[in-house]
Write a protein that holds these residues in place. Structure first.
Motif, PDB file in Angstrom:
ATOM      1  N   PHE A 103      24.489  63.616  66.206  1.00 41.86           N
ATOM      2  CA  PHE A 103      24.028  64.880  65.754  1.00 41.86           C
ATOM      3  C   PHE A 103      22.887  64.931  64.877  1.00 41.86           C
ATOM      4  O   PHE A 103      22.124  65.868  64.645  1.00 41.86           O
ATOM      5  N   ARG A 104      22.683  63.794  64.127  1.00 42.30           N
ATOM      6  CA  ARG A 104      21.354  63.866  63.126  1.00 42.30           C
ATOM      7  C   ARG A 104      19.984  63.081  63.820  1.00 42.30           C
ATOM      8  O   ARG A 104      19.231  63.231  63.429  1.00 42.30           O
ATOM      9  N   GLY A 105      20.212  62.954  65.199  1.00 36.89           N
ATOM     10  CA  GLY A 105      19.407  62.601  66.026  1.00 36.89           C
ATOM     11  C   GLY A 105      18.989  61.099  65.713  1.00 36.89           C
ATOM     12  O   GLY A 105      17.608  60.562  66.136  1.00 36.89           O
ATOM     13  N   LEU A 106      19.817  60.220  65.230  1.00 34.12           N
ATOM     14  CA  LEU A 106      19.474  58.848  64.922  1.00 34.12           C
ATOM     15  C   LEU A 106      19.792  57.892  66.176  1.00 34.12           C
ATOM     16  O   LEU A 106      20.999  57.151  66.092  1.00 34.12           O
ATOM     17  N   TRP A 107      19.022  57.855  67.101  1.00 36.06           N
ATOM     18  CA  TRP A 107      19.222  57.297  68.554  1.00 36.06           C
ATOM     19  C   TRP A 107      19.427  55.853  68.273  1.00 36.06           C
ATOM     20  O   TRP A 107      20.350  54.983  68.983  1.00 36.06           O
ATOM     21  N   LEU A 108      18.426  55.165  67.456  1.00 40.82           N
ATOM     22  CA  LEU A 108      18.498  53.709  67.327  1.00 40.82           C
ATOM     23  C   LEU A 108      19.795  53.238  66.933  1.00 40.82           C
ATOM     24  O   LEU A 108      20.595  52.340  67.065  1.00 40.82           O
ATOM     25  N   TYR A 109      20.373  53.863  65.631  1.00 41.25           N
ATOM     26  CA  TYR A 109      21.600  53.781  65.287  1.00 41.25           C
ATOM     27  C   TYR A 109      22.709  53.654  65.962  1.00 41.25           C
ATOM     28  O   TYR A 109      23.803  52.966  66.112  1.00 41.25           O
ATOM     29  N   SER A 110      22.608  54.836  66.787  1.00 37.78           N
ATOM     30  CA  SER A 110      23.580  55.027  67.870  1.00 37.78           C
ATOM     31  C   SER A 110      23.825  53.939  68.861  1.00 37.78           C
ATOM     32  O   SER A 110      24.802  53.503  69.351  1.00 37.78           O
ATOM     33  N   LEU A 111      22.823  53.327  69.323  1.00 31.30           N
ATOM     34  CA  LEU A 111      22.457  52.299  70.266  1.00 31.30           C
ATOM     35  C   LEU A 111      22.898  50.922  69.723  1.00 31.30           C
ATOM     36  O   LEU A 111      23.691  50.241  70.315  1.00 31.30           O
ATOM     37  N   ALA A 112      22.792  50.850  68.593  1.00 31.00           N
ATOM     38  CA  ALA A 112      23.282  49.591  67.912  1.00 31.00           C
ATOM     39  C   ALA A 112      24.777  49.846  67.708  1.00 31.00           C
ATOM     40  O   ALA A 112      25.439  48.612  67.853  1.00 31.00           O
ATOM     41  N   LEU A 113      25.497  50.745  67.238  1.00 35.46           N
ATOM     42  CA  LEU A 113      26.857  51.011  67.215  1.00 35.46           C
ATOM     43  C   LEU A 113      27.430  50.623  68.528  1.00 35.46           C
ATOM     44  O   LEU A 113      28.490  50.034  68.746  1.00 35.46           O
ATOM     45  N   ILE A 114      26.775  51.337  69.695  1.00 35.84           N
ATOM     46  CA  ILE A 114      27.366  51.094  70.892  1.00 35.84           C
ATOM     47  C   ILE A 114      27.301  49.724  71.258  1.00 35.84           C
ATOM     48  O   ILE A 114      28.350  49.142  72.127  1.00 35.84           O
ATOM     49  N   ALA A 115      26.353  49.067  70.925  1.00 33.86           N
ATOM     50  CA  ALA A 115      26.145  47.674  71.237  1.00 33.86           C
ATOM     51  C   ALA A 115      27.215  46.792  70.490  1.00 33.86           C
ATOM     52  O   ALA A 115      27.691  45.922  71.071  1.00 33.86           O
ATOM     53  N   LEU A 116      27.326  47.213  69.331  1.00 32.60           N
ATOM     54  CA  LEU A 116      28.316  46.390  68.447  1.00 32.60           C
ATOM     55  C   LEU A 116      29.719  46.768  69.135  1.00 32.60           C
ATOM     56  O   LEU A 116      30.583  45.656  69.189  1.00 32.60           O
ATOM     57  N   ALA A 117      30.049  47.736  69.488  1.00 34.84           N
ATOM     58  CA  ALA A 117      31.579  48.190  70.086  1.00 34.84           C
ATOM     59  C   ALA A 117      31.652  47.310  71.347  1.00 34.84           C
ATOM     60  O   ALA A 117      32.676  46.765  71.658  1.00 34.84           O
ATOM     61  N   VAL A 118      30.562  47.111  72.163  1.00 31.19           N
ATOM     62  CA  VAL A 118      30.854  46.455  73.466  1.00 31.19           C
ATOM     63  C   VAL A 118      30.836  44.847  72.974  1.00 31.19           C
ATOM     64  O   VAL A 118      31.447  44.198  73.625  1.00 31.19           O
ATOM     65  N   ILE A 119      30.190  44.372  72.236  1.00 28.95           N
ATOM     66  CA  ILE A 119      30.086  42.905  71.805  1.00 28.95           C
ATOM     67  C   ILE A 119      31.283  42.737  71.268  1.00 28.95           C
ATOM     68  O   ILE A 119      31.895  41.517  71.442  1.00 28.95           O
ATOM     69  N   PHE A 120      31.887  43.376  70.605  1.00 32.91           N
ATOM     70  CA  PHE A 120      33.278  43.114  69.789  1.00 32.91           C
ATOM     71  C   PHE A 120      34.342  43.155  70.905  1.00 32.91           C
ATOM     72  O   PHE A 120      35.404  42.604  70.490  1.00 32.91           O
ATOM     73  N   ALA A 121      34.115  43.742  72.042  1.00 34.31           N
ATOM     74  CA  ALA A 121      35.299  44.077  72.788  1.00 34.31           C
ATOM     75  C   ALA A 121      35.363  42.660  73.488  1.00 34.31           C
ATOM     76  O   ALA A 121      36.509  42.356  74.196  1.00 34.31           O
ATOM     77  N   PHE A 122      34.382  42.091  73.732  1.00 29.70           N
ATOM     78  CA  PHE A 122      34.240  40.724  74.558  1.00 29.70           C
ATOM     79  C   PHE A 122      34.379  39.470  73.531  1.00 29.70           C
ATOM     80  O   PHE A 122      34.143  38.417  74.016  1.00 29.70           O
ATOM     81  N   TRP A 123      34.529  39.743  72.335  1.00 25.96           N
ATOM     82  CA  TRP A 123      34.275  38.676  71.525  1.00 25.96           C
ATOM     83  C   TRP A 123      35.836  38.428  70.548  1.00 25.96           C
ATOM     84  O   TRP A 123      36.082  39.808  70.013  1.00 25.96           O
ATOM     85  N   SER A 124      36.427  37.458  70.393  1.00 17.73           N
ATOM     86  CA  SER A 124      37.591  37.512  69.275  1.00 17.73           C
ATOM     87  C   SER A 124      37.224  36.490  68.217  1.00 17.73           C
ATOM     88  O   SER A 124      36.793  35.415  68.354  1.00 17.73           O
ATOM     89  N   LEU A 125      38.087  36.761  67.093  1.00 13.71           N
ATOM     90  CA  LEU A 125      37.724  35.839  65.886  1.00 13.71           C
ATOM     91  C   LEU A 125      38.469  34.668  65.929  1.00 13.71           C
ATOM     92  O   LEU A 125      39.994  34.601  66.319  1.00 13.71           O
ATOM     93  N   LYS A 126      37.996  33.438  65.668  1.00 15.34           N
ATOM     94  CA  LYS A 126      38.612  32.233  65.708  1.00 15.34           C
ATOM     95  C   LYS A 126      38.539  31.920  64.134  1.00 15.34           C
ATOM     96  O   LYS A 126      37.516  31.983  63.577  1.00 15.34           O
ATOM     97  N   LEU A 127      39.687  31.737  63.853  1.00 11.30           N
ATOM     98  CA  LEU A 127      39.683  31.591  62.336  1.00 11.30           C
ATOM     99  C   LEU A 127      39.453  29.970  62.006  1.00 11.30           C
ATOM    100  O   LEU A 127      39.552  29.244  62.879  1.00 11.30           O
ATOM    101  N   LEU A 128      38.898  29.997  60.859  1.00 14.14           N
ATOM    102  CA  LEU A 128      38.312  28.687  60.466  1.00 14.14           C
ATOM    103  C   LEU A 128      39.179  27.765  60.023  1.00 14.14           C
ATOM    104  O   LEU A 128      39.277  26.487  60.053  1.00 14.14           O
TER     105      LEU A 128
END
Length: 152
Positions: A103-128
């Protein structure tokens, strides 16, 4: 099967919300209020607000990568269903912020957010904290924390 899982998640969320003592009909109003607050933050502080919204979504997506939760999903569902569920959950989490960014026209932030969502869908946290680490590593960690015979 995915439909049953989503119904279960909805029931869990409503139980958590009802445990606060508020009626469930207040939840959409609170979500709308939080979205308005995020939008207002973005209007008042364009750069800081954008980063704050990205960080908050990063944290929410990070919570969904918890290892035990993902192990349960992997053991219960097929690989295709697992990734479908993960992508769907991540998209639901980022949807309000994505709408604000678009809505605010922040396309780069939108793409970064979508990329984060896709990356986190295929990544799981391994506890230290791994209880099967060698004894020498445990001693080294104890020495660093000062709990076992540290030399002053």
């Amino acid at each position: 099967m995915i439909n049953n899982y989503l119904k279960l998640q909805y029931k869990l969320l409503t139980r958590h919300f009802k445990a606060t003592g508020l009626p469930i009909m207040v939840a959409p109003l609170l979500l709308l209020g939080a979205c308005y607050l995020a939008y207002y933050l973005l209007l008042q502080y364009p750069v800081f607000g954008s980063y704050a919204l990205l960080l908050s979504n990063f944290q929410l997506l990070f919570l969904l990568t918890e290892k035990n939760r993902n192990d349960f999903l992997k053991n219960t569902f097929s690989k295709k269903d697992f990734y479908t569920i993960r992508l769907l959950e991540n998209n639901i989490v980022i949807l309000p912020t994505l709408a604000i960014f678009l809505f605010r026209g922040l396309w780069l932030y939108s793409l970064a957010l979508i990329a984060l969502a896709v990356i986190f869908a295929f990544w799981s946290l391994k506890l230290l904290a791994n209880p099967s680490q060698p004894h020498s590593q445990r001693n080294h960690l104890n020495l660093l924390s000062g709990s076992e015979g540290a030399i002053c």
